[in-house]
Design a protein around this motif. Structure first.
Motif, PDB file in Angstrom:
ATOM      1  N   UNK A   1     -28.318  22.760   7.655  1.00 27.95           N
ATOM      2  CA  UNK A   1     -27.681  22.461   6.401  1.00 27.95           C
ATOM      3  C   UNK A   1     -26.423  21.616   6.799  1.00 27.95           C
ATOM      4  N   UNK A   2     -26.348  21.238   7.978  1.00 24.61           N
ATOM      5  CA  UNK A   2     -25.062  20.383   8.623  1.00 24.61           C
ATOM      6  C   UNK A   2     -25.860  18.983   9.183  1.00 24.61           C
TER       7      UNK A   2
ATOM      8  N   UNK B   1     -13.457  26.851  13.922  1.00 25.63           N
ATOM      9  CA  UNK B   1     -14.289  27.898  14.146  1.00 25.63           C
ATOM     10  C   UNK B   1     -15.405  28.237  12.867  1.00 25.63           C
ATOM     11  N   UNK B   2     -15.010  27.890  11.767  1.00 23.35           N
ATOM     12  CA  UNK B   2     -15.820  27.907  10.755  1.00 23.35           C
ATOM     13  C   UNK B   2     -17.126  26.852  10.898  1.00 23.35           C
ATOM     14  N   UNK B   3     -16.755  25.719  11.618  1.00 22.53           N
ATOM     15  CA  UNK B   3     -17.755  24.737  11.971  1.00 22.53           C
ATOM     16  C   UNK B   3     -18.729  25.403  12.855  1.00 22.53           C
ATOM     17  N   UNK B   4     -18.289  26.159  13.972  1.00 21.10           N
ATOM     18  CA  UNK B   4     -19.426  26.831  14.708  1.00 21.10           C
ATOM     19  C   UNK B   4     -20.099  28.026  14.147  1.00 21.10           C
ATOM     20  N   UNK B   5     -19.251  28.748  13.190  1.00 19.28           N
ATOM     21  CA  UNK B   5     -19.900  30.018  12.607  1.00 19.28           C
ATOM     22  C   UNK B   5     -20.954  29.612  11.748  1.00 19.28           C
ATOM     23  N   UNK B   6     -20.851  28.428  11.132  1.00 18.77           N
ATOM     24  CA  UNK B   6     -21.967  27.726  10.226  1.00 18.77           C
ATOM     25  C   UNK B   6     -23.277  27.822  11.034  1.00 18.77           C
ATOM     26  N   UNK B   7     -23.286  27.508  12.190  1.00 16.81           N
ATOM     27  CA  UNK B   7     -24.732  27.357  12.750  1.00 16.81           C
ATOM     28  C   UNK B   7     -25.291  28.627  13.289  1.00 16.81           C
ATOM     29  N   UNK B   8     -24.764  29.856  13.146  1.00 17.80           N
ATOM     30  CA  UNK B   8     -25.118  31.093  13.319  1.00 17.80           C
ATOM     31  C   UNK B   8     -26.088  31.921  12.702  1.00 17.80           C
ATOM     32  N   UNK B   9     -26.514  31.364  11.503  1.00 14.65           N
ATOM     33  CA  UNK B   9     -27.296  32.198  10.677  1.00 14.65           C
ATOM     34  C   UNK B   9     -28.381  31.103  10.194  1.00 14.65           C
ATOM     35  N   UNK B  10     -29.415  31.226  10.957  1.00 14.34           N
ATOM     36  CA  UNK B  10     -30.550  30.390  10.576  1.00 14.34           C
ATOM     37  C   UNK B  10     -31.026  30.665   9.085  1.00 14.34           C
ATOM     38  N   UNK B  11     -31.160  31.694   8.609  1.00 10.46           N
ATOM     39  CA  UNK B  11     -31.497  32.102   7.191  1.00 10.46           C
ATOM     40  C   UNK B  11     -30.713  31.404   6.124  1.00 10.46           C
ATOM     41  N   UNK B  12     -29.678  30.817   6.533  1.00  8.06           N
ATOM     42  CA  UNK B  12     -28.858  30.006   5.480  1.00  8.06           C
ATOM     43  C   UNK B  12     -29.410  28.642   5.285  1.00  8.06           C
ATOM     44  N   UNK B  13     -30.331  28.186   6.496  1.00  9.84           N
ATOM     45  CA  UNK B  13     -30.823  26.996   6.317  1.00  9.84           C
ATOM     46  C   UNK B  13     -31.908  26.524   5.374  1.00  9.84           C
ATOM     47  N   UNK B  14     -31.978  25.507   4.704  1.00 13.76           N
ATOM     48  CA  UNK B  14     -33.140  25.208   3.929  1.00 13.76           C
ATOM     49  C   UNK B  14     -34.267  25.019   5.025  1.00 13.76           C
ATOM     50  N   UNK B  15     -35.576  25.366   4.369  1.00 14.85           N
ATOM     51  CA  UNK B  15     -36.660  25.267   5.324  1.00 14.85           C
ATOM     52  C   UNK B  15     -36.947  23.926   5.718  1.00 14.85           C
ATOM     53  N   UNK B  16     -36.724  23.818   7.341  1.00 13.52           N
ATOM     54  CA  UNK B  16     -37.067  22.783   8.046  1.00 13.52           C
ATOM     55  C   UNK B  16     -35.929  21.894   8.202  1.00 13.52           C
TER      56      UNK B  16
ATOM     57  N   UNK C   1     -19.452  15.088  14.462  1.00 11.84           N
ATOM     58  CA  UNK C   1     -19.505  15.202  15.813  1.00 11.84           C
ATOM     59  C   UNK C   1     -18.325  14.399  16.520  1.00 11.84           C
ATOM     60  N   UNK C   2     -18.368  13.049  16.032  1.00  9.83           N
ATOM     61  CA  UNK C   2     -17.187  12.127  16.629  1.00  9.83           C
ATOM     62  C   UNK C   2     -15.875  12.536  16.296  1.00  9.83           C
TER      63      UNK C   2
ATOM     64  N   UNK D   1     -11.446  21.829  25.095  1.00 12.78           N
ATOM     65  CA  UNK D   1     -12.745  22.364  25.357  1.00 12.78           C
ATOM     66  C   UNK D   1     -13.475  23.118  24.400  1.00 12.78           C
ATOM     67  N   UNK D   2     -13.047  23.852  23.772  1.00 13.53           N
ATOM     68  CA  UNK D   2     -13.412  24.486  22.628  1.00 13.53           C
ATOM     69  C   UNK D   2     -14.153  23.627  21.724  1.00 13.53           C
ATOM     70  N   UNK D   3     -13.459  22.664  21.204  1.00 15.76           N
ATOM     71  CA  UNK D   3     -13.942  21.676  20.451  1.00 15.76           C
ATOM     72  C   UNK D   3     -15.149  20.772  20.767  1.00 15.76           C
ATOM     73  N   UNK D   4     -15.051  20.415  22.168  1.00 18.58           N
ATOM     74  CA  UNK D   4     -16.018  19.600  22.788  1.00 18.58           C
ATOM     75  C   UNK D   4     -17.309  20.309  22.792  1.00 18.58           C
ATOM     76  N   UNK D   5     -17.283  21.841  22.899  1.00 21.33           N
ATOM     77  CA  UNK D   5     -18.338  22.713  23.200  1.00 21.33           C
ATOM     78  C   UNK D   5     -19.228  22.745  21.792  1.00 21.33           C
ATOM     79  N   UNK D   6     -18.295  22.919  20.811  1.00 16.90           N
ATOM     80  CA  UNK D   6     -18.719  23.205  19.249  1.00 16.90           C
ATOM     81  C   UNK D   6     -19.294  21.998  18.876  1.00 16.90           C
ATOM     82  N   UNK D   7     -18.841  20.653  19.153  1.00 17.88           N
ATOM     83  CA  UNK D   7     -19.217  19.192  18.760  1.00 17.88           C
ATOM     84  C   UNK D   7     -20.444  19.192  19.405  1.00 17.88           C
ATOM     85  N   UNK D   8     -20.722  19.777  20.679  1.00 17.45           N
ATOM     86  CA  UNK D   8     -22.130  19.455  21.484  1.00 17.45           C
ATOM     87  C   UNK D   8     -23.091  20.291  20.486  1.00 17.45           C
ATOM     88  N   UNK D   9     -22.638  21.503  20.176  1.00 22.62           N
ATOM     89  CA  UNK D   9     -23.543  22.359  19.471  1.00 22.62           C
ATOM     90  C   UNK D   9     -24.007  21.816  18.393  1.00 22.62           C
ATOM     91  N   UNK D  10     -23.220  21.252  17.631  1.00 27.21           N
ATOM     92  CA  UNK D  10     -23.201  20.624  16.233  1.00 27.21           C
ATOM     93  C   UNK D  10     -24.169  19.325  16.365  1.00 27.21           C
TER      94      UNK D  10
END
Length: 207
Positions: free
Chosen positions: A204-205, A186-201, A75-76, A56-65
């Motif tokens: 990063x994934x 877990x790191x796949x999910x955490x990678x989305x929690x910092x918008x400042x780490x993204x290139x403008x527009x 995602x697949x 279930x956790x994997x499916x939820x993180x996949x959907x967030x990705x």
């Protein structure tokens, strides 16, 4: 998306707690006993419960990705990992000394699929230069190396060479695979929690 991630992390954390509880209440040797053998303990129901929570956790993180614009292959692969984990829990392995049954066969192949696809997803994430990319790459590499050690005994037995789990640290290598793959998830999910780490527009994934 944060709600999906929070729920996904909660599922993974609860599943990890259930797995640790199962281990704490068992007299099996974790160095040599593979995780599947814990299904036959008095609290064996915690094993499929834990694996279902991981799924279930994997499916939820996949959907967030997916919503973040991630590579569709990542995602697949996370969805395949989750489905495989569910099958591993739904189809228990055979008791030691019993010939391989249909349930045991599904269990074994689903476990191999799960062990293989998560490192692949992690390496794809690392190539996209996500946050924690180095850690994701390192964990994926360790998981693949440990998976090789898990597979070797099966290959040896195919050639008629008797090799029991008591002769090798089968439980240890399998646990290294599971722990590192949960780390990648877990790191796949955490990678989305910092918008400042993204290139403008650009995510990063994003593929």
């Amino acid at each position: 998306m944060k709600g999906l991630l929070a729920t996904g992390f909660a599922a993974i954390g609860t599943g990890s707690g259930a797995m640790l509880t199962l281990h704490a209440g068992s007299d099996l040797d974790p160095l040599h006993s593979v995780i599947s053998e814990y299904a036959w303990q008095s609290a064996g129901w915690l094993l499929p419960a834990s694996l279902t929570l991981f799924a279930a956790g994997s499916a939820l993180i996949a959907e967030a990705l997916r919503r973040s614009g991630a590579n569709r292959w990542v995602v697949a692969l996370l969805l395949v990992w989750g489905a495989s984990m569910f099958l591993v829990g739904a189809f228990p392995t055979d008791r030691p000394g019993v010939p391989l049954s249909l349930s045991g066969g599904i269990h074994r192949h689903a476990a191999f699929a799960a062990f293989l696809v998560m490192p692949a997803a992690g390496l794809l994430l690392a190539r996209a230069n996500v946050r924690f990319a180095r850690a994701v790459r390192a964990l994926s590499g360790v998981a693949l190396g440990a998976l090789l050690l898990v597979v070797i005994p099966y290959v040896v037995r195919m050639f008629g060479i008797p090799l029991a789990n008591e002769d090798i640290p089968a439980g240890l290598t399998q646990r290294v695979v599971v722990i590192t793959e949960l780390g990648v998830l877990a790191l796949a999910g955490l990678s989305m929690l910092k918008p400042s780490a993204r290139r403008p527009g650009v995510s990063p994934i994003m593929a």
